[in-house]
Design an enzyme around this catalytic site. Structure first.
Site, PDB file in Angstrom:
ATOM      1  N   SER A  22      -7.191  -3.707  48.465  1.00  8.71           N
ATOM      2  CA  SER A  22      -8.194  -3.379  48.870  1.00  8.71           C
ATOM      3  C   SER A  22      -9.580  -3.776  49.162  1.00  8.71           C
ATOM      4  CB  SER A  22      -8.923  -2.008  48.137  1.00  8.71           C
ATOM      5  OG  SER A  22     -10.242  -2.113  47.885  1.00  8.71           O
ATOM      6  N   HIS A  45      -6.084  -2.129  52.964  1.00 10.73           N
ATOM      7  CA  HIS A  45      -6.781  -0.840  52.209  1.00 10.73           C
ATOM      8  C   HIS A  45      -8.593  -1.035  52.489  1.00 10.73           C
ATOM      9  CE1 HIS A  45      -7.474   2.928  50.287  1.00 10.73           C
ATOM     10  NE2 HIS A  45      -7.530   3.137  49.269  1.00 10.73           N
ATOM     11  N   ASP A  47     -11.674   0.544  51.868  1.00  8.56           N
ATOM     12  CA  ASP A  47     -13.031   1.865  51.251  1.00  8.56           C
ATOM     13  C   ASP A  47     -13.834   2.175  51.880  1.00  8.56           C
ATOM     14  OD1 ASP A  47     -10.848   3.018  49.301  1.00  8.56           O
ATOM     15  OD2 ASP A  47     -11.427   0.917  48.308  1.00  8.56           O
ATOM     16  N   MET A  49     -17.866   4.523  52.222  1.00  7.96           N
ATOM     17  CA  MET A  49     -17.618   4.895  51.313  1.00  7.96           C
ATOM     18  C   MET A  49     -19.404   5.410  51.697  1.00  7.96           C
ATOM     19  SD  MET A  49     -17.318   3.247  47.416  1.00  7.96           S
ATOM     20  CE  MET A  49     -15.598   3.340  47.074  1.00  7.96           C
ATOM     21  N   HIS A  78      -9.357   4.511  53.879  1.00  5.18           N
ATOM     22  CA  HIS A  78      -9.365   5.343  53.338  1.00  5.18           C
ATOM     23  C   HIS A  78     -11.171   5.910  53.173  1.00  5.18           C
ATOM     24  CE1 HIS A  78      -9.833   6.807  48.434  1.00  5.18           C
ATOM     25  NE2 HIS A  78      -9.934   8.221  48.795  1.00  5.18           N
ATOM     26  N   MET A  80     -13.956   7.624  51.459  1.00  7.07           N
ATOM     27  CA  MET A  80     -14.977   8.844  50.896  1.00  7.07           C
ATOM     28  C   MET A  80     -15.815   9.101  51.360  1.00  7.07           C
ATOM     29  SD  MET A  80     -13.710   6.065  47.642  1.00  7.07           S
ATOM     30  CE  MET A  80     -12.978   4.854  48.422  1.00  7.07           C
ATOM     31  N   MET A 150      -6.092   9.390  43.832  1.00  2.48           N
ATOM     32  CA  MET A 150      -6.783   8.644  42.528  1.00  2.48           C
ATOM     33  C   MET A 150      -6.842   8.357  41.210  1.00  2.48           C
ATOM     34  SD  MET A 150      -8.897   7.462  45.259  1.00  2.48           S
ATOM     35  CE  MET A 150     -10.085   6.453  43.998  1.00  2.48           C
ATOM     36  N   GLY A 155     -14.962   5.926  43.939  1.00  2.00           N
ATOM     37  CA  GLY A 155     -16.933   5.687  44.411  1.00  2.00           C
ATOM     38  C   GLY A 155     -16.991   3.582  43.773  1.00  2.00           C
ATOM     39  N   PHE A 156     -15.974   3.193  43.119  1.00  2.00           N
ATOM     40  CA  PHE A 156     -16.165   1.649  42.741  1.00  2.00           C
ATOM     41  C   PHE A 156     -15.301   1.246  41.829  1.00  2.00           C
ATOM     42  CE2 PHE A 156     -20.892   4.756  41.206  1.00  2.00           C
ATOM     43  CZ  PHE A 156     -20.927   2.879  42.019  1.00  2.00           C
ATOM     44  N   GLY A 158     -13.027  -1.557  39.427  1.00  2.00           N
ATOM     45  CA  GLY A 158     -12.744  -2.411  38.515  1.00  2.00           C
ATOM     46  C   GLY A 158     -12.202  -0.736  37.431  1.00  2.00           C
ATOM     47  N   ASP A 198      -4.306   4.557  44.335  1.00  2.00           N
ATOM     48  CA  ASP A 198      -5.627   3.697  43.763  1.00  2.00           C
ATOM     49  C   ASP A 198      -6.403   3.861  42.830  1.00  2.00           C
ATOM     50  OD1 ASP A 198      -7.442   2.399  44.863  1.00  2.00           O
ATOM     51  OD2 ASP A 198      -8.464   3.438  47.051  1.00  2.00           O
ATOM     52  N   GLY A 199      -6.706   2.798  41.883  1.00  2.00           N
ATOM     53  CA  GLY A 199      -7.699   3.030  40.869  1.00  2.00           C
ATOM     54  C   GLY A 199      -6.654   1.888  40.016  1.00  2.00           C
ATOM     55  N   GLY A 200      -7.445   0.794  39.592  1.00  3.13           N
ATOM     56  CA  GLY A 200      -6.710   0.407  37.748  1.00  3.13           C
ATOM     57  C   GLY A 200      -4.901  -0.099  38.194  1.00  3.13           C
ATOM     58  N   GLY A 220      -7.180  -3.930  44.185  1.00  2.19           N
ATOM     59  CA  GLY A 220      -8.785  -4.244  44.479  1.00  2.19           C
ATOM     60  C   GLY A 220      -8.881  -5.717  43.459  1.00  2.19           C
ATOM     61  N   SER A 221      -9.150  -5.618  42.118  1.00  3.94           N
ATOM     62  CA  SER A 221      -9.863  -6.762  41.426  1.00  3.94           C
ATOM     63  C   SER A 221      -7.971  -6.917  40.847  1.00  3.94           C
ATOM     64  CB  SER A 221      -9.976  -5.807  40.593  1.00  3.94           C
ATOM     65  OG  SER A 221     -10.962  -5.512  40.506  1.00  3.94           O
TER      66      SER A 221
END
Length: 259
Positions: A22, A45, A47, A49, A78, A80, A150, A155-156, A158, A198-200, A220-221
């Site tokens: 991402s 990816h 994002d 927003m 993606h 959002m 998700m 929205g954020f 990390g 997606d996420g973590g 991402g991170s």
């Protein structure tokens, strides 16, 4: 810009897992450099927003178009955003466009938008937040090319991975395998629906997501905070492969670049 219909230059058919870094976690002041740094990825990816559907503002169509000029990798957009019926078709030149189930009135509206996107030549994905039930998507899985689950509140970047969403992933995997079988070489418009998360996602969480049945992993991170983003991608891919059951998932072929 990478064609939405034809294979990308230099990208061969992929075998799951597919890793999609991402760029939300990239350095926007050096975006071209950070795109080049993830050449081992399968997708990029993006994002989008709007500051309304989610409490953050990222970027829109002009940045996505700029990213496409910097890479031969498929862009996985993606959205959002509110009112995806109005805005999502503008992204149809990209490989994949995913909108949120929560941003449309009902499942009929979601199906109508997915059909519009498919008719425009892109893959149509639908995303669900961690607290959104998956039942209606399960009942109409054939209408979508991908379901993005998700594993954080959108929205954020990390945020911490929410393992409870894997119950929905397992339900999607079971339904997809009922419809299309456990193995396929079909990458046509009528091919199987992919499951994305997606996420973590990190080296520590990706194996459990893979075991549940995920095909495409957004990170991402875990990629952009690593000393070597490409090394991190390679590690994520290997850890995901370790999570797959050889009997059930090891020989499943998925197209990383073709519609």
């Amino acid at each position: 810009m990478t064609s939405r219909l034809e294979p990308s230059v230099g990208v061969s058919a992929q075998v799951a897992p597919l890793i999609a870094p991402s760029i939300l976690s990239a350095d926007f002041a050096h975006l071209g450099r950070d795109i080049d740094a993830v050449s081992h990825a399968d997708w990029i990816h993006v994002d989008v927003m709007d500051g309304h559907f989610v409490p953050n503002l990222s970027f829109g169509l002009p940045i996505a178009q700029a990213v496409a000029r910097e890479t031969q990798l498929p862009l996985d957009c993606h959205l959002m955003i509110d009112d995806p019926e109005r805005w999502a078709p503008d992204y149809a030149d990209f490989y994949s466009v995913t909108f949120h189930a929560e941003a449309v009135d009902d499942i009929d509206a979601a199906i109508a938008l997915a059909r519009t996107l498919r008719a425009a030549g892109t893959r149509a994905g639908i995303s669900i937040k961690p607290k959104t039930p998956v039942d209606e998507v399960l009942a109409h899985l054939e209408e979508f090319d991908m379901v993005l689950v998700m594993s954080v509140e959108p929205g954020f970047g990390g945020q911490k991975f929410m393992p409870e969403v894997l119950t929905k992933v397992r339900a999607l995997r079971q339904r997809a395998d009922q419809i299309w079988g456990k193995e396929t070489d079909d990458d046509s418009a009528d091919g199987r629906c992919l499951i994305e998360i997606d996420g973590g996602i990190s080296a520590d969480t990706i194996a459990s997501a893979a075991e549940a049945g995920v095909d495409v992993f957004v990170a991402g991170s875990a990629v952009y905070k690593a000393d070597s983003p490409n090394t991190a991608i390679d590690e994520l891919r290997e850890n995901a492969r370790a999570g797959y059951s050889p009997a059930d998932r090891g020989s499943q072929h998925l197209a990383g670049h073709q519609r």
